[in-house]
Design an enzyme around this catalytic site. Structure first.
Site, PDB file in Angstrom:
ATOM      1  N   SER A 172     -24.934 -34.903  36.163  1.00 46.70           N
ATOM      2  CA  SER A 172     -24.243 -33.815  36.843  1.00 46.70           C
ATOM      3  C   SER A 172     -23.493 -34.426  38.027  1.00 46.70           C
ATOM      4  CB  SER A 172     -25.235 -32.745  37.308  1.00 46.70           C
ATOM      5  OG  SER A 172     -24.578 -31.663  37.921  1.00 46.70           O
ATOM      6  N   TYR A 186     -14.129 -28.170  38.099  1.00 40.38           N
ATOM      7  CA  TYR A 186     -15.111 -29.248  37.911  1.00 40.38           C
ATOM      8  C   TYR A 186     -16.545 -28.784  38.186  1.00 40.38           C
ATOM      9  CZ  TYR A 186     -17.415 -33.779  38.720  1.00 40.38           C
ATOM     10  OH  TYR A 186     -18.282 -34.843  38.683  1.00 40.38           O
ATOM     11  N   LYS A 190     -20.359 -28.830  35.897  1.00 41.48           N
ATOM     12  CA  LYS A 190     -21.529 -29.600  36.299  1.00 41.48           C
ATOM     13  C   LYS A 190     -22.721 -28.697  36.624  1.00 41.48           C
ATOM     14  CE  LYS A 190     -19.921 -33.779  35.921  1.00 41.48           C
ATOM     15  NZ  LYS A 190     -20.531 -34.741  34.956  1.00 41.48           N
TER      16      LYS A 190
END
Length: 332
Positions: A172, A186, A190
């Protein structure tokens, strides 16, 4: 009375330290183990492969670029500790087609045996203001960062459960623990990995399979250099409030935590603070880990408020400066 309470607390803590090893998973032995690393041709993935190879593992590197794979293979092979070790390279895009990923894993297992550890490092980062990012960017990042990890993990999990042994590592990011300016595409990709890892760990723990989620900080990799080319000023200034780690340092910590079966893997004091702050209902590997989270939560929350305040100040300053330039351009 106060002395009695203090004595009881100390005794309780000592008891937890004594009991902790009894509930922790048995460490995975890397000598002779088969480790698959997606995104293993560069950056953190390549360094993880090197670290595992140094400890006697057999490596399968999975990535898209064949030239980079072969270059990484040569670099990794320099660190062999015996003449039986093998580095296998397979070129495939793990985010596109599950059947291809499944076939690649089968091919790797036919040559090097069942997968003992899977490290999901394939990923990418694109940043920008929410309204400036193309819709396709959100889809692409979810495909590469999230589905790429789903496909590879899905391809190995059945065999791991049958063998009652295995480790799955998800990469992650600290941006997967706290949402930051410029990372509206983004960060969610994650954050999603965290949810997958928690649910999967609950399913596979009875089979002696353990999941690790790594939250590396900004790391000096080719991907990070590429990311910096398009970062908004605000994102860049926020990133500069912390130091950049080397991929070797991050890789060593991830491998160490994965071997031990730790659910969380973080680097440095900021990483430790974020992991404690965001632990929520995440699994713990030992009683002492849970106790540390309980004790430190309040203090770390206060510290986090200062961080958030400084980030807000950075964003406001950038907005004011940008407004000044725009006004000056109009009057020029």
């Amino acid at each position: 009375m106060l002395l009695l309470v203090a004595t009881c607390v100390v005794a309780f803590v000592l008891l937890l330290y004594m009991l902790s090893p009894l509930i922790s998973p048995k460490p995975l032995a890397l000598p002779g183990a088969h480790v698959v690393v997606t995104g293993g041709s560069s950056g953190i993935g390549k360094c993880i492969a090197i670290e595992c190879y140094k400890q006697g593992a057999f490596i399968t590197l999975v990535a898209r670029n064949e030239d980079r794979l072969l270059q990484a293979k040569k670099e990794i092979e320099k660190h062999s500790i015996n003449d039986k070790q093998v580095v296998l390279c397979i070129s495939v895009d793990v985010s596109q087609d599950y059947s291809q990923v499944e076939n690649v894993i089968k091919q790797a297992q036919e040559k090097l045996g069942p997968v003992d550890m899977l490290v999901n490092c394939a990923g990418m980062s694109l940043s920008g203001k929410f309204e400036d990012l193309e819709v396709g960017t959100f889809e692409k990042l979810m495909s590469v960062n999230y589905l790429g990890s789903v496909y590879a993990s899905r391809a190995v999990i059945t065999t791991m459960k049958e063998r009652r042994v295995g480790r799955i590592v998800f990469l992650s990011s600290q941006a997967g623990q706290v949402g930051l300016f410029g990372f509206t595409a983004y960060s969610p990709s994650k954050f999603a990995i965290r949810g997958l890892a928690e649910a999967l760990q609950m399913e596979v723990k009875p089979y002696n399979v353990y999941v690790t989620v790594a939250y590396p900080p900004d790391t000096d990799t080719p991907g990070f250099a590429e990311e910096n080319k398009t970062k908004p000023l605000e994102t860049r200034l926020i990133s500069e409030t912390t130091s950049i780690c080397s991929p070797e340092q991050v890789a060593k910590q991830i491998v160490k935590d994965a071997i031990q079966g730790n659910f969380n893997s973080s680097v440095g004091s900021d990483g430790y603070m974020l992991s404690s702050l965001t632990c929520g209902m995440a699994p713990v590997t030992s009683i002492t880990e849970g106790l540390q989270q309980v004790v430190t939560m309040g203090l770390f929350r206060m510290l986090s408020l200062f961080y958030l305040g400084s980030f807000d100040n950075i964003i406001r300053r950038c907005m004011v400066e940008r407004a000044k330039y725009e006004t000056a351009d109009k009057t020029a």
